[in-house]
Design a protein around this motif. Structure first.
Motif, PDB file in Angstrom:
ATOM      1  N   GLY A 118      -6.245   3.658  -1.992  1.00 45.94           N
ATOM      2  CA  GLY A 118      -6.178   4.661  -0.942  1.00 45.94           C
ATOM      3  C   GLY A 118      -4.843   5.353  -0.941  1.00 45.94           C
ATOM      4  N   ASP A 119      -4.817   6.537  -0.373  1.00 47.07           N
ATOM      5  CA  ASP A 119      -3.612   7.344  -0.277  1.00 47.07           C
ATOM      6  C   ASP A 119      -3.354   7.622   1.193  1.00 47.07           C
ATOM      7  N   LEU A 120      -2.161   7.285   1.670  1.00 53.31           N
ATOM      8  CA  LEU A 120      -1.841   7.431   3.086  1.00 53.31           C
ATOM      9  C   LEU A 120      -2.041   8.856   3.601  1.00 53.31           C
ATOM     10  N   ALA A 121      -1.873   9.826   2.746  1.00 50.65           N
ATOM     11  CA  ALA A 121      -1.943  11.218   3.169  1.00 50.65           C
ATOM     12  C   ALA A 121      -3.277  11.886   2.844  1.00 50.65           C
ATOM     13  N   ASP A 122      -4.250  11.102   2.367  1.00 54.44           N
ATOM     14  CA  ASP A 122      -5.541  11.660   1.965  1.00 54.44           C
ATOM     15  C   ASP A 122      -6.635  10.988   2.771  1.00 54.44           C
ATOM     16  N   ALA A 123      -7.123  11.670   3.789  1.00 55.68           N
ATOM     17  CA  ALA A 123      -8.113  11.085   4.694  1.00 55.68           C
ATOM     18  C   ALA A 123      -9.389  10.662   3.977  1.00 55.68           C
ATOM     19  N   SER A 124      -9.720  11.332   2.890  1.00 56.27           N
ATOM     20  CA  SER A 124     -10.968  11.017   2.184  1.00 56.27           C
ATOM     21  C   SER A 124     -10.941   9.637   1.550  1.00 56.27           C
ATOM     22  N   THR A 125      -9.748   9.059   1.391  1.00 52.19           N
ATOM     23  CA  THR A 125      -9.636   7.722   0.785  1.00 52.19           C
ATOM     24  C   THR A 125      -9.492   6.619   1.828  1.00 52.19           C
ATOM     25  N   LEU A 126      -9.487   6.987   3.105  1.00 48.71           N
ATOM     26  CA  LEU A 126      -9.197   6.026   4.172  1.00 48.71           C
ATOM     27  C   LEU A 126     -10.448   5.711   4.980  1.00 48.71           C
ATOM     28  N   GLY A 127     -11.420   5.125   4.295  1.00 42.26           N
ATOM     29  CA  GLY A 127     -12.684   4.801   4.937  1.00 42.26           C
ATOM     30  C   GLY A 127     -12.748   3.369   5.432  1.00 42.26           C
ATOM     31  N   SER A 128     -13.966   2.891   5.654  1.00 41.95           N
ATOM     32  CA  SER A 128     -14.164   1.552   6.220  1.00 41.95           C
ATOM     33  C   SER A 128     -13.645   0.457   5.308  1.00 41.95           C
ATOM     34  N   GLN A 129     -13.609   0.712   3.987  1.00 39.37           N
ATOM     35  CA  GLN A 129     -13.102  -0.300   3.072  1.00 39.37           C
ATOM     36  C   GLN A 129     -11.627  -0.606   3.327  1.00 39.37           C
ATOM     37  N   VAL A 130     -10.929   0.323   3.971  1.00 37.07           N
ATOM     38  CA  VAL A 130      -9.517   0.130   4.297  1.00 37.07           C
ATOM     39  C   VAL A 130      -9.350  -0.589   5.626  1.00 37.07           C
ATOM     40  N   PHE A 131     -10.137  -0.233   6.624  1.00 38.70           N
ATOM     41  CA  PHE A 131      -9.862  -0.677   7.998  1.00 38.70           C
ATOM     42  C   PHE A 131     -10.816  -1.733   8.553  1.00 38.70           C
ATOM     43  N   GLN A 132     -11.918  -2.015   7.892  1.00 42.07           N
ATOM     44  CA  GLN A 132     -12.862  -2.977   8.449  1.00 42.07           C
ATOM     45  C   GLN A 132     -12.194  -4.326   8.689  1.00 42.07           C
ATOM     46  N   GLY A 133     -12.264  -4.819   9.933  1.00 36.37           N
ATOM     47  CA  GLY A 133     -11.708  -6.117  10.268  1.00 36.37           C
ATOM     48  C   GLY A 133     -10.208  -6.138  10.469  1.00 36.37           C
ATOM     49  N   VAL A 134      -9.554  -4.983  10.380  1.00 38.53           N
ATOM     50  CA  VAL A 134      -8.088  -4.936  10.484  1.00 38.53           C
ATOM     51  C   VAL A 134      -7.659  -4.960  11.952  1.00 38.53           C
ATOM     52  N   ASP A 135      -6.769  -5.877  12.261  1.00 36.47           N
ATOM     53  CA  ASP A 135      -6.236  -6.021  13.613  1.00 36.47           C
ATOM     54  C   ASP A 135      -4.892  -5.311  13.756  1.00 36.47           C
ATOM     55  N   SER A 136      -4.062  -5.385  12.719  1.00 36.11           N
ATOM     56  CA  SER A 136      -2.724  -4.797  12.777  1.00 36.11           C
ATOM     57  C   SER A 136      -2.351  -4.247  11.412  1.00 36.11           C
ATOM     58  N   ALA A 137      -1.392  -3.318  11.416  1.00 36.74           N
ATOM     59  CA  ALA A 137      -1.023  -2.644  10.178  1.00 36.74           C
ATOM     60  C   ALA A 137       0.484  -2.467  10.090  1.00 36.74           C
ATOM     61  N   PHE A 138       1.007  -2.667   8.896  1.00 37.55           N
ATOM     62  CA  PHE A 138       2.405  -2.381   8.586  1.00 37.55           C
ATOM     63  C   PHE A 138       2.471  -0.965   8.053  1.00 37.55           C
ATOM     64  N   VAL A 139       3.281  -0.147   8.685  1.00 37.03           N
ATOM     65  CA  VAL A 139       3.330   1.275   8.361  1.00 37.03           C
ATOM     66  C   VAL A 139       4.568   1.571   7.532  1.00 37.03           C
ATOM     67  N   PHE A 140       4.346   1.835   6.257  1.00 41.02           N
ATOM     68  CA  PHE A 140       5.433   2.247   5.373  1.00 41.02           C
ATOM     69  C   PHE A 140       5.761   3.707   5.660  1.00 41.02           C
ATOM     70  N   PRO A 141       7.068   4.065   5.679  1.00 41.63           N
ATOM     71  CA  PRO A 141       7.441   5.419   6.109  1.00 41.63           C
ATOM     72  C   PRO A 141       7.246   6.488   5.033  1.00 41.63           C
ATOM     73  N   ALA A 142       5.986   6.708   4.693  1.00 49.34           N
ATOM     74  CA  ALA A 142       5.669   7.713   3.678  1.00 49.34           C
ATOM     75  C   ALA A 142       5.416   9.055   4.331  1.00 49.34           C
ATOM     76  N   ARG A 143       5.601  10.111   3.578  1.00 49.79           N
ATOM     77  CA  ARG A 143       5.260  11.445   4.074  1.00 49.79           C
ATOM     78  C   ARG A 143       3.741  11.534   4.269  1.00 49.79           C
ATOM     79  N   GLY A 144       3.339  12.255   5.281  1.00 52.64           N
ATOM     80  CA  GLY A 144       1.921  12.398   5.564  1.00 52.64           C
ATOM     81  C   GLY A 144       1.329  11.233   6.318  1.00 52.64           C
ATOM     82  N   ILE A 145       2.184  10.402   6.932  1.00 50.08           N
ATOM     83  CA  ILE A 145       1.692   9.201   7.602  1.00 50.08           C
ATOM     84  C   ILE A 145       0.812   9.538   8.810  1.00 50.08           C
ATOM     85  N   ASP A 146       0.903  10.760   9.320  1.00 47.48           N
ATOM     86  CA  ASP A 146       0.056  11.147  10.445  1.00 47.48           C
ATOM     87  C   ASP A 146      -1.420  11.091  10.071  1.00 47.48           C
TER      88      ASP A 146
END
Length: 290
Positions: free
Chosen positions: A58-86
Motif C-alpha cells: 500500500g501507498d500512504l498517499a494513494d487511496a486506491s491501495t488502502l482497502g480492507s486488506q490494510v485496516f481490517q481488525g486494526v485497533d491502532s496505527a503508527f503514523v510515519f510522517p510521510a507526505r500525503g498522510i492526509d
C-alpha cells in the motif's frame, strides 16, 4: 485454533514506515509483546521484516491501495510522517481505527526562533495537523535529533578520513531510535497517552567533540576531527544538502553553542532510562565497519 485464527482474533497494530529505523524496532518490540502486527509498505518483497509480521502492499498517499486488506481488525496505527498522510488518515478513520501514534519532531513545538519556518517544522506540523484534525485519538511523539544522524560520518570513520564539521562545541542530546520505538509501542497499546504530546531526546547533551570521542571509545579507533567554519561546511556539502536543510542544520548547531539541548528521555513512558550515545554506537558497530 490455528495460529492464523489466533492472530486474527486479536486487535492488530498497523505500522507504517515499518522498514525505517524506528519502524523496524517498533515491529520487533510489538511482536515480543505478543501483539499482532501488520506492516504497510509499497514494496512488500523488499521489506525483510521478522517472521510473524503480516506485510501488506500500500501507498500512504494513494487511496486506491488502502482497502480492507490494510485496516481490517486494526485497533491502532503508527503514523510515519510521510507526505500525503492526509489520504491515509481519511482511509484509516473511515475504517474505524481509533488510536494513532504520530512520529513527529521537536521542531514542531517551535520552542526556539530557529524552528519557526524550518524545513522540519513545516513538514511535521503539517503531518500533526493531518492527524489531529481528523481524530481525537492521537498521541504525538516529538523526538529531537536522532543519533542515527551520526551515520553521516560512517565513511570517514570506517576509512580513517578526518571528520570535517562546524560548531564542535555545540551540544545536542541524540536519541536512540530504539527509545522512540519503545515509547511508540507503549502509546499504541494503551489509551493512557491519548491527547498527549511527548518530547523525546537522549539522556545527555554532548558537544559534537564529545560525540565523536564517544564513537571513538566505543569503536576502539582514533577518529580525526577538524573544525571548519559554517561557510566551509556549506561549500563542501552544498551539492548533497538542499538549502532548507542546510539552513536548519547550521541554525541548530549555532544555537546549541550557547543553549545546549535539554535532555528529555522518554522514561515516563517506557519506564527505562534513555539509552546513551555509547549504547547507540555499540548497537551500530557494523555500520562503522567495526
Amino acid at each position: 485454533m490455528s495460529s492464523t485464527e489466533i492472530r486474527n482474533s486479536r486487535p492488530t497494530v498497523l505500522v507504517t514506515g515499518a522498514t525505517g529505523s524506528v519502524g523496524r524496532h517498533l515491529v520487533s518490540t510489538l511482536l515480543a509483546r505478543g501483539v499482532a502486527v501488520r506492516a504497510l509498505t509499497r514494496k512488500p518483497e523488499d521489506a525483510n521484516l521478522p517472521e510473524g509480521v503480516e506485510v501488506v502492499a500500500g501507498d500512504l498517499a494513494d487511496a486506491s491501495t488502502l482497502g480492507s486488506q490494510v485496516f481490517q481488525g486494526v485497533d491502532s496505527a503508527f503514523v510515519f510522517p510521510a507526505r500525503g498522510i492526509d489520504v491515509f488518515m481519511d482511509a484509516a478513520v473511515a475504517a474505524g481505527v481509533h488510536r494513532f501514534t504520530v512520529l513527529s519532531s521537536l521542531a514542531a513545538a517551535m520552542e526556539f526562533p530557529r524552528d519557526h519556518g524550518s524545513a522540519s517544522q513545516l513538514h511535521h506540523s503539517a503531518v500533526e495537523a493531518a492527524v489531529t484534525e481528523r481524530t481525537d485519538g492521537w498521541t504525538i511523539l516529538r523526538p529531537g535529533t536522532f543519533a542515527n544522524n551520526l551515520l553521516e560520518w560512517r565513511w570517514q570513520i570506517s576509512s580513517g578520513a578526518p571528520i570535517r564539521a562546524p560548531y564542535l562545541a555545540s551540544a545536542q542530546a541524540p536519541v536512540h531510535e530504539f527509545d522512540v520505538a519503545e515509547a511508540a509501542a507503549e502509546t499504541l497499546l494503551s489509551d493512557d497517552y491519548i491527547g498527549q504530546i511527548i518530547p523525546i531526546t537522549g539522556p545527555q547533551a554532548l558537544t559534537r567533540t564529545e560525540q565523536v570521542a564517544t564513537l571513538s571509545a566505543t569503536l576502539g579507533r582514533q577518529i580525526p576531527l577538524i573544525e571548519i567554519t559554517a561557510d566551509e561546511f556549506r561549500s563542501e556539502t552544498a551539492q548533497f544538502i538542499p538549502e532548507p536543510i542546510m539552513k536548519m542544520l547550521l541554525d541548530y548547531w549555532s544555537d546549541t553553542l550557547t543553549t545546549p539541548d535539554r535532555a528529555r528521555p522518554a522514561t515516563t513512558v517506557t519506564g527505562k532510562p534513555g539509552r546513551t550515545l555509547a549504547e547507540w554506537a555499540e548497537d551500530h558497530r557494523t555500520d562503522f565497519g567495526a
